[in-house]
Write a protein that holds these residues in place. Structure first.
Motif, PDB file in Angstrom:
ATOM      1  N   GLN A  26      46.255 -37.894 -16.152  1.00 19.41           N
ATOM      2  CA  GLN A  26      46.491 -38.046 -14.641  1.00 19.41           C
ATOM      3  C   GLN A  26      47.237 -38.429 -13.509  1.00 19.41           C
ATOM      4  OE1 GLN A  26      43.420 -36.447 -13.909  1.00 19.41           O
ATOM      5  NE2 GLN A  26      41.749 -38.144 -13.562  1.00 19.41           N
ATOM      6  N   LYS A  55      47.260 -36.212 -10.176  1.00 21.29           N
ATOM      7  CA  LYS A  55      46.184 -35.749  -9.551  1.00 21.29           C
ATOM      8  C   LYS A  55      47.027 -36.791  -8.944  1.00 21.29           C
ATOM      9  CE  LYS A  55      42.777 -33.461 -10.827  1.00 21.29           C
ATOM     10  NZ  LYS A  55      42.177 -34.235 -12.028  1.00 21.29           N
ATOM     11  N   TYR A  56      47.822 -38.511  -9.343  1.00 17.16           N
ATOM     12  CA  TYR A  56      48.286 -38.850  -8.250  1.00 17.16           C
ATOM     13  C   TYR A  56      49.963 -39.080  -7.914  1.00 17.16           C
ATOM     14  CZ  TYR A  56      44.693 -43.246  -9.981  1.00 17.16           C
ATOM     15  OH  TYR A  56      43.560 -43.445 -10.372  1.00 17.16           O
ATOM     16  N   GLU A  64      43.410 -46.991  -5.065  1.00 11.21           N
ATOM     17  CA  GLU A  64      43.901 -46.927  -3.999  1.00 11.21           C
ATOM     18  C   GLU A  64      44.403 -45.252  -3.881  1.00 11.21           C
ATOM     19  OE1 GLU A  64      44.092 -49.599  -1.348  1.00 11.21           O
ATOM     20  OE2 GLU A  64      43.612 -51.285  -2.160  1.00 11.21           O
ATOM     21  N   GLY A  65      45.481 -45.710  -4.939  1.00 12.53           N
ATOM     22  CA  GLY A  65      46.485 -44.334  -4.698  1.00 12.53           C
ATOM     23  C   GLY A  65      48.164 -44.189  -4.833  1.00 12.53           C
ATOM     24  N   VAL A  66      48.564 -43.174  -3.902  1.00 15.29           N
ATOM     25  CA  VAL A  66      49.861 -43.329  -3.729  1.00 15.29           C
ATOM     26  C   VAL A  66      50.582 -43.898  -2.461  1.00 15.29           C
ATOM     27  CG1 VAL A  66      50.121 -41.196  -2.838  1.00 15.29           C
ATOM     28  CG2 VAL A  66      51.916 -41.916  -3.984  1.00 15.29           C
ATOM     29  N   GLU A  77      46.969 -43.501   4.062  1.00 16.07           N
ATOM     30  CA  GLU A  77      46.800 -42.685   4.043  1.00 16.07           C
ATOM     31  C   GLU A  77      46.708 -41.350   4.302  1.00 16.07           C
ATOM     32  OE1 GLU A  77      42.870 -42.260   1.926  1.00 16.07           O
ATOM     33  OE2 GLU A  77      43.218 -44.095   0.398  1.00 16.07           O
ATOM     34  N   ARG A 122      47.685 -33.769  -4.072  1.00 12.92           N
ATOM     35  CA  ARG A 122      47.417 -35.607  -4.926  1.00 12.92           C
ATOM     36  C   ARG A 122      46.397 -35.655  -4.233  1.00 12.92           C
ATOM     37  NH1 ARG A 122      53.131 -38.399  -3.007  1.00 12.92           N
ATOM     38  NH2 ARG A 122      52.635 -38.032  -1.094  1.00 12.92           N
ATOM     39  N   MET A 123      45.456 -36.435  -4.703  1.00 15.05           N
ATOM     40  CA  MET A 123      44.023 -37.920  -4.935  1.00 15.05           C
ATOM     41  C   MET A 123      45.002 -38.681  -4.845  1.00 15.05           C
ATOM     42  SD  MET A 123      41.921 -35.552  -4.621  1.00 15.05           S
ATOM     43  CE  MET A 123      41.854 -33.099  -5.167  1.00 15.05           C
ATOM     44  N   HIS A 124      44.322 -39.429  -3.500  1.00 18.50           N
ATOM     45  CA  HIS A 124      44.760 -40.796  -3.405  1.00 18.50           C
ATOM     46  C   HIS A 124      43.606 -42.018  -3.894  1.00 18.50           C
ATOM     47  CE1 HIS A 124      47.520 -39.819  -0.144  1.00 18.50           C
ATOM     48  NE2 HIS A 124      46.288 -39.244   0.073  1.00 18.50           N
ATOM     49  N   GLY A 125      43.765 -42.867  -5.156  1.00 15.99           N
ATOM     50  CA  GLY A 125      42.894 -43.469  -5.273  1.00 15.99           C
ATOM     51  C   GLY A 125      41.914 -43.071  -7.236  1.00 15.99           C
ATOM     52  N   ILE A 136      40.147 -39.199  -6.888  1.00 13.66           N
ATOM     53  CA  ILE A 136      39.690 -38.288  -8.042  1.00 13.66           C
ATOM     54  C   ILE A 136      38.601 -38.017  -9.108  1.00 13.66           C
ATOM     55  CG2 ILE A 136      41.130 -37.944 -10.798  1.00 13.66           C
ATOM     56  CD1 ILE A 136      43.313 -39.890  -9.248  1.00 13.66           C
TER      57      ILE A 136
END
Length: 374
Positions: A95, A99-100, A172-174, A232, A260-263, A267
């Motif tokens: 993941q 995704k991240y 919360e993601g990247v 974001e 890219r998924m944020h958090g 996802i």
């Protein structure tokens, strides 16, 4: 990672039992002892920690043979193994990579180069002083942010700060990774006083490699990250700008990574098709007939209690009551002496000795109270 695990039962075991590519296995073997060498899980060569780390990294090279293995994946997998079994750590690593941080571990590292440009552009708004200094020194962002971002600060920050940053990163993601990088740059190069020791490229890079413990301290860093106004939407807008510039100067990206998924919520919402609901797994499991046995046992216990009460009451009925002599004796103890009327008070002898004793008691009490309050 848990959803991936439920969607792919037995997949990790299948990859674990498969022989890996010798090209990647040799590189992985050489990197095992470099991951947290003082941690009890990885301190011994061939220990269970290094074995699980090898299994997870080898499984990923088989799961994504087009990507293979990147050295920055090892510290990510090692931190995950400190908190979960190998199979769960593998799916969490999947993941993170897909995704991240998609594209970070591809062959030409195009995604990390693009994020370096995004970071540098955001720095102009967060700390113009640091941005101007890095521009004047012509220091490419890859020279200081590659390890930060690719390892998610696992090899940069103190352990307590790593755990807090990772908690926020998974939730919360990247944008958390960008915020941490901006905070470090701002407090390391964001004032003229701090730039006095950074007269050239070498001094500046050393300043960023040996960060002050104060700015990496958990409470300070987390508060700064939370308060930093980088959203974001700003990251995605800057991503489109830098991607357009990349295409104009270098052409199309060779790495076709997923968006890219944020958090964690984003996802989870993007998972295709129906997915099983995440249920808590109880640590104590009772047999199926446990409730039935307990319900049957209750009437039996109540019958035993009632039987005991019946026996107790029967014993009380059979026991002899108080005799008349006992009652008379007890009553006689309460009767007044002969020749003295019950209404008349008992005569007391008001002798001077009694008065003196009484007076001495009062004096002693007052003296003690004075000593106490003094």
């Amino acid at each position: 990672g848990k959803v991936k695990l439920q969607q792919n039962p037995g997949k990790f075991d299948e990859l674990d039992m498969s022989p890996g590519d010798p090209k990647w296995l040799d590189v992985i073997e050489r990197d095992l002892h470099r991951q947290f060498p003082f941690h009890e899980m990885f301190v011994s060569r061939g220990g269970h920690g290094q074995q699980d780390l090898f299994r997870v990294l080898k499984a990923y090279t088989l799961y994504r043979p087009e990507e293979g293995y990147c050295q920055a994946q090892a510290p990510i997998a090692a931190v995950l193994l400190m908190h979960m079994p190998a199979e769960q750590a593998f799916w969490c690593l999947v993941q993170v990579c897909e995704k991240y941080l998609p594209g970070y571990y591809s062959e030409k590292l195009e995604a990390i180069q693009l994020d370096g440009e995004i970071l540098f552009s955001l720095l102009q708004k967060v700390s113009p002083v640091a941005h101007k200094h890095l521009s004047r020194q012509k220091i490419d962002p890859l020279l200081y942010m590659t390890e930060w971002f690719m390892c998610a600060f696992a090899r940069t920050l103190p352990w307590s700060s790593v755990l807090r940053v990772w908690d926020m990163f998974f939730c919360e993601g990247v944008k958390i990774i960008f915020r941490v990088g901006l905070v470090l740059l701002k407090h390391a190069l964001g004032s003229p006083e701090k730039l006095k020791a950074c007269q050239g490229q070498y001094e500046t890079i050393e300043q960023l490699r040996s960060l002050s413990p104060k700015i990496m301290q958990e409470a300070f860093l987390v508060q700064e990250v939370i308060e930093l106004p980088v959203t974001e939407r700003q990251i995605e807008r800057e991503h489109l700008i830098q991607l357009r510039r990349w295409q104009e100067t270098r052409g199309e990206l060779e790495c076709r990574s997923l968006p890219r998924m944020h958090g964690a919520k984003a996802i989870l919402d993007a998972e295709p098709g129906p997915r099983p609901a995440l249920q808590p797994s109880p640590s104590i499991r009772l047999p199926p007939d446990a409730a039935l046995l307990s319900s049957k046992a209750k009437p039996h216990k109540q019958a035993q209690k009632e039987q005991k009460r019946t026996k107790t009451s029967a014993q009380l009925d059979k026991s002899p009551g108080l005799s008349q002599a006992t009652v008379v004796t007890a009553a006689g103890d309460a009767c007044p002496p002969q020749g003295v009327s019950p209404k008349d008070p008992v005569p007391q002898d008001p002798t001077p000795q009694n008065l003196a004793c009484h007076h001495s008691q009062e004096s002693l009490t007052s003296q003690e109270s004075e000593d106490t309050y003094l």
